[in-house]
Structures are given as C-alpha cells and as structure tokens.
Enzyme design. Structure first.
Site, short mmCIF file in Angstrom:
data_model
loop_
_atom_site.label_atom_id
_atom_site.label_comp_id
_atom_site.label_asym_id
_atom_site.label_seq_id
_atom_site.Cartn_x
_atom_site.Cartn_y
_atom_site.Cartn_z
N GLU A 146 0.87 -1.18 0.00
CA GLU A 146 0.00 0.00 0.00
C GLU A 146 0.90 1.23 0.00
O GLU A 146 1.90 1.28 0.72
CB GLU A 146 -0.90 0.01 1.24
CG GLU A 146 -1.76 1.25 1.39
CD GLU A 146 -2.60 1.21 2.68
OE1 GLU A 146 -2.96 0.10 3.12
OE2 GLU A 146 -2.86 2.29 3.24
N GLU A 151 -2.24 11.70 3.53
CA GLU A 151 -3.27 11.54 4.55
C GLU A 151 -3.09 12.69 5.53
O GLU A 151 -1.99 13.21 5.73
CB GLU A 151 -3.13 10.22 5.30
CG GLU A 151 -3.40 8.98 4.49
CD GLU A 151 -3.19 7.71 5.31
OE1 GLU A 151 -4.15 6.95 5.48
OE2 GLU A 151 -2.05 7.49 5.78
#
Length: 272
Positions: A146, A151
């Site tokens: 991933e 974020e």
C-alpha cells in the site's frame, strides 16, 4: 539527488500549466502524460471511464461509504468528496455517509510519477486520503503493499506519507532499517501537490515538488523473503473522504459537521 530535486521541482511548476503544456514539459524531462483527470468534464459525477465509487466494507476508511451523489461531485473543475450525517436512517442505517472514488479495474500502472493537487477542511474526525493499492489479482493486505501519498487527520496541519508492506507492518516492525513513514507540517486547508515517483527500486515522495522521504528496495534476502518490496506489479488510485472513530488514529467524527476534501486534478506520468 540535486538533479532529481531540480527535475521534480520543474515538473511541479509545469503542473500549473494547461494539460497540453504539461504534457510537453513532461516529455522534455523524459516523462509523458499517460493518465489524467482535470475534473472539468460535463456532468456532476466523475468520468465513469476512469473512476468507480468506493464501496462500503468493514475498514475504518470505507465503513460509511455511499453512492449518494452529494458525497462525490464534480463542480467548477474540482472533485468534491464529502462526509455528512445520514438524513434517511430508514433507507440506510449507518449514522454517517462518506464518499470516494477509485480506478480499480479501469486504470492501473506500474512505475512512474503520480500526483494530485488537493486541499481539505480541518476538523476533528477528518480523515481524507490519496493512495495506491495493488490491482487484483494480488496478495491480501499488507502482503500486496500500500502506498499512502497523502493523509491527514483532525485539525492537524500535517501531511502524512506512508508505505505499508508485510515487512513494515508485521515481520520487521521492530527491525526497520529505513523509515516507512514521514510527516510534514503543511497548511492542508490550502492547495498542495502530493506525489510519489515509483521506480523498480525506490518510492520517492514529494510535496509541491520538494522531496520528503524515500523508501528503497532492500538488498537483504530476509527482508525480501518477508515482503519488504511488493511494488513490482500494477497499482490503482484511490481518493476518499473518511472519518475517524473512538480509539482510532483520527478522532471520533462530528455528526453536525460536513467534511469536504477537494481535488483539482490527478496526473500520472511515465518515462518514455
């Protein structure tokens, strides 16, 4: 590294130009534009040839996903992703609804430079993301890998960039030989370009063309046997607005607040 930084800074500046000018600049620097969405097409929903809606599942980020068109909207050349209170509990019993899109099954790539220009509303419970996941068929998470390009959480003015693998998350948690994550102080309510350049041996992260950190493929046989570098197959793109929860990384959501993250564009370049 100095030359690499100069090139990426030049690319970031080029991304403020029109699509055709950007393409010309990328070709000049050895890149070519292979995928993009400027979110300026007709209609209020994203281009169905490039994106599908994220679906509801059990993870924190997708537990409230909904197809409600208010949660994902294209307006004035921007993609708007929202999270808001559910106003029809008879039709859907979850307390909140969130929106997101992904290129799963429509577009994936292996190696290149991917970037998005984004901003978000700061508020307790905010949890937006721009990230890459492996195109199936692939191993289960985290063995498949991933790549979190952007974020942020809550009211923080911090941008997080992170790599997840079986080695970083499970086997080698206490034996890391390089950083797997980095955070940068940024006014996330303002526009910034978040990106990663992916090569066969490195993931080089950037914000506004400035390098933040690099995750490298290991030469250690033990690390490679235990999934330190799963980044040798195609990945797809995800953009989503999620919410925190009690005991989670982001704080519990505010049911009286409408969360919103905007995306100006997404672009992928690859070497010619």
């Amino acid at each position: 590294m100095k030359n690499k930084c100069f090139v990426l800074a030049a690319l970031s500046a080029a991304l403020l130009l029109t699509g055709s000018d950007v393409n010309a600049q990328q070709q000049k620097d050895g890149y070519q534009l292979v995928f993009h969405d400027e979110f300026d097409g007709a209609g209020s929903q994203p281009d169905a040839s490039k994106w599908r809606r994220c679906v509801r599942q059990a993870a924190t980020w997708n537990r409230f996903m909904s197809n409600d068109e208010r949660l994902v909207e294209v307006r004035n050349g921007k993609l708007l992703m929202r999270a808001m209170a559910n106003d029809d509990l008879q039709a859907d019993t979850v307390p909140m609804l969130t929106g997101g899109i992904k290129s799963l099954g429509l577009y994936s790539f292996q190696y290149g430079l991917v970037e998005a220009r984004m901003k978000t509303r700061r508020h307790d419970g905010n949890f937006p993301a721009f990230w890459l996941m492996p195109q199936p068929p692939c191993e289960d998470h985290p063995k498949g890998g991933e790549i979190d390009i952007f974020e942020t959480i809550d009211r923080q003015n911090i941008a997080y960039q992170t790599v997840h693998t079986y080695w970083t998350n499970v086997v080698g948690v206490k034996r890391q030989t390089q950083p797997k994550t980095h955070n940068v102080k940024k006014r996330v309510a303002g526009w910034h370009v978040y990106g990663v350049e992916w090569t066969p041996t490195e993931l080089r992260f950037y914000i506004d063309g400035v390098p933040t950190f690099t995750y490298r493929k290991s030469n250690a046989p033990e690390q490679l046997r235990n999934g330190q570098w799963p980044f040798d197959h195609p990945f797809y793109i995800i953009l989503n607005q999620a919410l925190g929860k009690p005991g989670g990384w982001a704080k519990p959501y505010d049911k009286d607040f409408t969360y919103e993250t905007q995306v100006d564009w997404v672009r992928v370049y690859q070497k010619k």
